[in-house]
Design a protein around this motif. Structure first.
Motif, PDB file in Angstrom:
ATOM      1  N   ILE A 416       0.853  -1.187   0.000  1.00 47.93           N
ATOM      2  CA  ILE A 416       0.000   0.000   0.000  1.00 47.93           C
ATOM      3  C   ILE A 416       0.889   1.237   0.000  1.00 47.93           C
ATOM      4  O   ILE A 416       1.735   1.411   0.885  1.00 47.93           O
ATOM      5  CB  ILE A 416      -0.926  -0.005   1.235  1.00 47.93           C
ATOM      6  N   LYS A 418      -0.064   4.913  -0.221  1.00 52.91           N
ATOM      7  CA  LYS A 418      -1.077   5.961  -0.279  1.00 52.91           C
ATOM      8  C   LYS A 418      -0.519   7.273  -0.816  1.00 52.91           C
ATOM      9  O   LYS A 418      -1.119   7.922  -1.686  1.00 52.91           O
ATOM     10  CB  LYS A 418      -1.684   6.173   1.103  1.00 52.91           C
ATOM     11  N   TRP A 421       0.163   7.189  -4.500  1.00 56.68           N
ATOM     12  CA  TRP A 421      -1.071   7.109  -5.290  1.00 56.68           C
ATOM     13  C   TRP A 421      -1.891   8.396  -5.208  1.00 56.68           C
ATOM     14  O   TRP A 421      -2.912   8.527  -5.900  1.00 56.68           O
ATOM     15  CB  TRP A 421      -1.925   5.941  -4.811  1.00 56.68           C
ATOM     16  N   LEU A 423      -3.310   9.600  -2.296  1.00 54.57           N
ATOM     17  CA  LEU A 423      -4.384   9.426  -1.316  1.00 54.57           C
ATOM     18  C   LEU A 423      -3.951   9.925   0.054  1.00 54.57           C
ATOM     19  O   LEU A 423      -2.810   9.695   0.478  1.00 54.57           O
ATOM     20  CB  LEU A 423      -4.770   7.951  -1.211  1.00 54.57           C
ATOM     21  N   GLU A 425      -3.749   9.875   4.179  1.00 55.69           N
ATOM     22  CA  GLU A 425      -3.537   8.760   5.087  1.00 55.69           C
ATOM     23  C   GLU A 425      -4.847   8.209   5.637  1.00 55.69           C
ATOM     24  O   GLU A 425      -4.936   7.038   6.011  1.00 55.69           O
ATOM     25  CB  GLU A 425      -2.623   9.202   6.246  1.00 55.69           C
ATOM     26  N   ILE A 429      -7.448   1.274   2.877  1.00 56.88           N
ATOM     27  CA  ILE A 429      -7.111   0.463   1.700  1.00 56.88           C
ATOM     28  C   ILE A 429      -7.099  -1.007   2.121  1.00 56.88           C
ATOM     29  O   ILE A 429      -6.504  -1.382   3.138  1.00 56.88           O
ATOM     30  CB  ILE A 429      -5.721   0.823   1.146  1.00 56.88           C
TER      31      ILE A 429
END
Length: 432
Positions: A416, A418, A421, A423, A425, A429
Motif C-alpha cells: 500500500i 497511499k 497514489w 491518497l 492517510e 485500503i
C-alpha cells in the motif's frame, strides 16, 4: 396422507378415513352416479388450516359436500388429470376462504352457486380454456384469482370485467400469446398483476387501461417479448414496481415510462437492450431502483440518468463497450452504482462528472493499470476494484479522487503506497 378405506354395504356408501401427518382425521362419504364417484359429504374430526385431498379418479362434487369442513384452505389434487364436476349446489356451505384445484379437467355448470366466503381461487395445470375463461362470470366476488400452468393463448376483451373486487390476478405459465384491447377492463381494484412466463411478443398501446390502482406488474421471463408500445403503460398512475427482466426487449423509447409517476423499481435485467437514450427515465423522479444487469448495452447517452435519486443502479454484466464513456452519469445521485463484470478496460476523462454515489462497484473488470484520468472527479465513500487483474497503480492515480475506502483484493497489488497514489492517510485500503 395415509388412507384407510371402509365399505359400508348396507348404506351403499363408500367411507374413506384420511389421516394426515398431524393426526387430523377427515372422513369422505362417496356415492356413485353411473360409473363416476360422487363426493356426497365430508366430516372433519380435527381442525387444520390447510386441508389437502388427493384423488386418483374423476369426481363429482355433490350438493353441500364441504359444509362440515372448517379449514381455511381446501386443496383438491388429481394424479392423472381426471375430470372434476362442480355442479349447481356443489359449493353450498363452503366455509373455506381459499380453494386450490390441481391437474383436473374442470366442468362447471352454469347454475353453480359460489358462497361469498370464497375469496381466493387457484387453478393449477387445469388445461380447459373454455372453462377457465368462464371463471369470472361464476366467481365474481373473488379477491384473488390465480391461473397457473394452463392453456390460455388469448385473453379476450373484458375477460375479467365482472370481477369488481379482484385485487390479485396471476396468469403465470399459461402460454398466452395475445392480450386483446380492454382485456383487463373493469378491474378497478386490482393491485397485483402477474403475466410471467408466457409467450407474449409485444405489449400494445393501452393494454393495461383501467388499472389505475395497480401497484405491482410482472411481465418477466417472456422470452419472445421484444417490443413494448410507447403507450403500453398509459394511465397506470399508482404503479410501484415494474418487472420486465428475462425478456427479449431490444429498445427503450423516450416517453414509455413517463406516466409512471409513482414507480419505485424498474427491473430490466437480462434483455437485449443495446442503447439507453437520454430522457427515458427523466420524468419518473420517484424511481429508486433500476436494474439493467446482463443486458446488451453498447451505448449510453450522456445525461441518460440525470435528475434521478436512486438507491441502486445496476449495470453489472450489461455493458458491451470496453470504455466507460464521459458524461453518462452526469446529474445522477445514487447510493450504490454497480458496474461489475463488464470487461471495462478504460475509463474516459470526465466519466464521473456530476455523479454523487455512496459506493461504486467496478469488481471483475479489466482495469489492469490505474492512471490519474480514470478516477479524476469521482466523489464516493467506497470504491470496489476487486478482481481486475491490476498490476500497476501509477503515481497520483487518485490525486483528484474523493474517496474514503478502496478495496483492491484479488489483484496483484502487494504493498500500500497511499502517498504515491495521491491518497490521504485517512483513506482505508484493503489489498488482501
Amino acid at each position: 396422507m395415509k388412507t384407510l378405506i371402509t365399505i359400508l354395504p348396507l348404506l351403499s356408501v363408500l367411507v374413506v378415513r384420511a389421516n394426515n401427518d398431524n393426526g387430523t382425521t377427515v372422513e369422505l362419504f362417496y356415492g356413485l352416479r353411473e360409473t363416476t364417484p360422487v363426493l356426497e359429504s365430508t366430516l372433519q374430526r380435527k381442525w387444520i388450516n390447510d386441508l389437502n385431498l388427493n384423488f386418483k379418479s374423476s369426481l363429482i362434487i355433490g350438493p353441500s359436500a364441504f359444509q362440515n369442513i372448517t379449514s381455511e384452505l381446501i386443496g383438491l389434487t388429481f394424479t392423472n388429470s381426471n375430470t372434476l364436476w362442480l355442479e349447481g349446489e356443489s359449493l353450498i356451505g363452503l366455509k373455506a376462504k381459499t380453494l386450490y384445484i390441481n391437474k383436473a379437467t374442470i366442468n362447471l355448470t352454469d347454475n353453480l352457486v359460489v358462497p361469498t366466503t370464497l375469496k381466493v381461487l387457484t387453478l393449477d395445470a387445469c388445461e380447459t380454456p373454455s372453462t377457465l375463461l368462464g371463471i369470472p362470470r361464476l366467481f365474481p366476488d373473488l379477491e384473488e384469482l390465480h391461473l397457473y400452468d394452463n392453456n390460455l393463448p388469448v385473453i379476450g376483451t373484458k375477460a375479467f370485467a365482472t370481477m369488481k373486487n379482484l385485487k390479485r390476478l396471476g396468469l403465470v405459465l399459461n402460454r398466452i400469446t395475445t392480450l386483446e384491447p380492454g382485456c383487463f377492463k373493469g378491474l378497478n381494484e386490482l393491485l397485483v398483476l402477474n403475466l410471467s412466463n408466457n409467450r407474449l411478443t409485444s405489449l400494445p398501446a393501452g393494454v393495461f387501461n383501467g388499472l389505475s390502482k395497480l401497484k405491482h406488474l410482472y411481465v418477466d421471463n417472456c422470452e419472445d417479448l421484444k417490443h413494448i408500445d410507447i403507450n403500453a403503460f398509459r394511465g397506470m398512475s399508482s404503479l410501484r414496481e415494474l418487472w420486465l427482466q428475462n425478456n427479449a426487449l431490444e429498445t427503450l423509447q423516450v416517453g414509455m415510462f413517463d406516466e409512471l409517476r409513482t414507480l419505485g423499481a424498474l427491473l430490466l435485467e437480462s434483455n437485449n437492450i443495446t442503447h439507453v437514450p437520454k430522457g427515458v427515465f427523466n420524468k419518473v423522479k420517484t424511481l429508486r431502483v433500476i436494474s439493467l444487469k446482463n443486458a446488451m448495452i453498447s451505448s449510453i447517452e450522456p445525461n441518460a440518468f440525470s435528475v434521478l435519486n436512486l438507491e441502486s443502479l445496476d449495470l453489472s454484466g450489461g455493458m458491451r463497450q470496453r470504455a466507460l464513456e464521459s458524461g453518462i452519469f452526469t446529474g445522477l445521485t445514487v447510493e450504490d452504482l454497480h458496474l461489475r463484470g463488464n470487461g471495462i478496460q478504460e475509463i474516459k476523462p470526465h466519466a464521473w462528472d456530476g455523479l454523487f454515489a455512496e459506493t461504486v462497484n467496478l469488481n471483475s473488470n479489466n482495469l489492469t493499470k490505474i492512471v490519474p484520468e480514470y478516477f479524476a472527479g469521482l466523489n464516493t465513500s467506497t470504491l470496489y476494484l476487486l478482481a481486475n487483474g491490476i498490476t500497476e497503480i501509477t503515481p497520483n492515480a487518485f490525486g483528484n479522487t474523493q474517496v474514503k475506502e478502496i478495496d483492491f483484493r484479488n489483484n496483484s497489488i502487494k504493498t500500500i503506497e497511499k502517498a504515491t497514489w495521491g491518497l490521504p492517510e485517512s483513506v482505508r485500503i484493503t489489498i488482501e
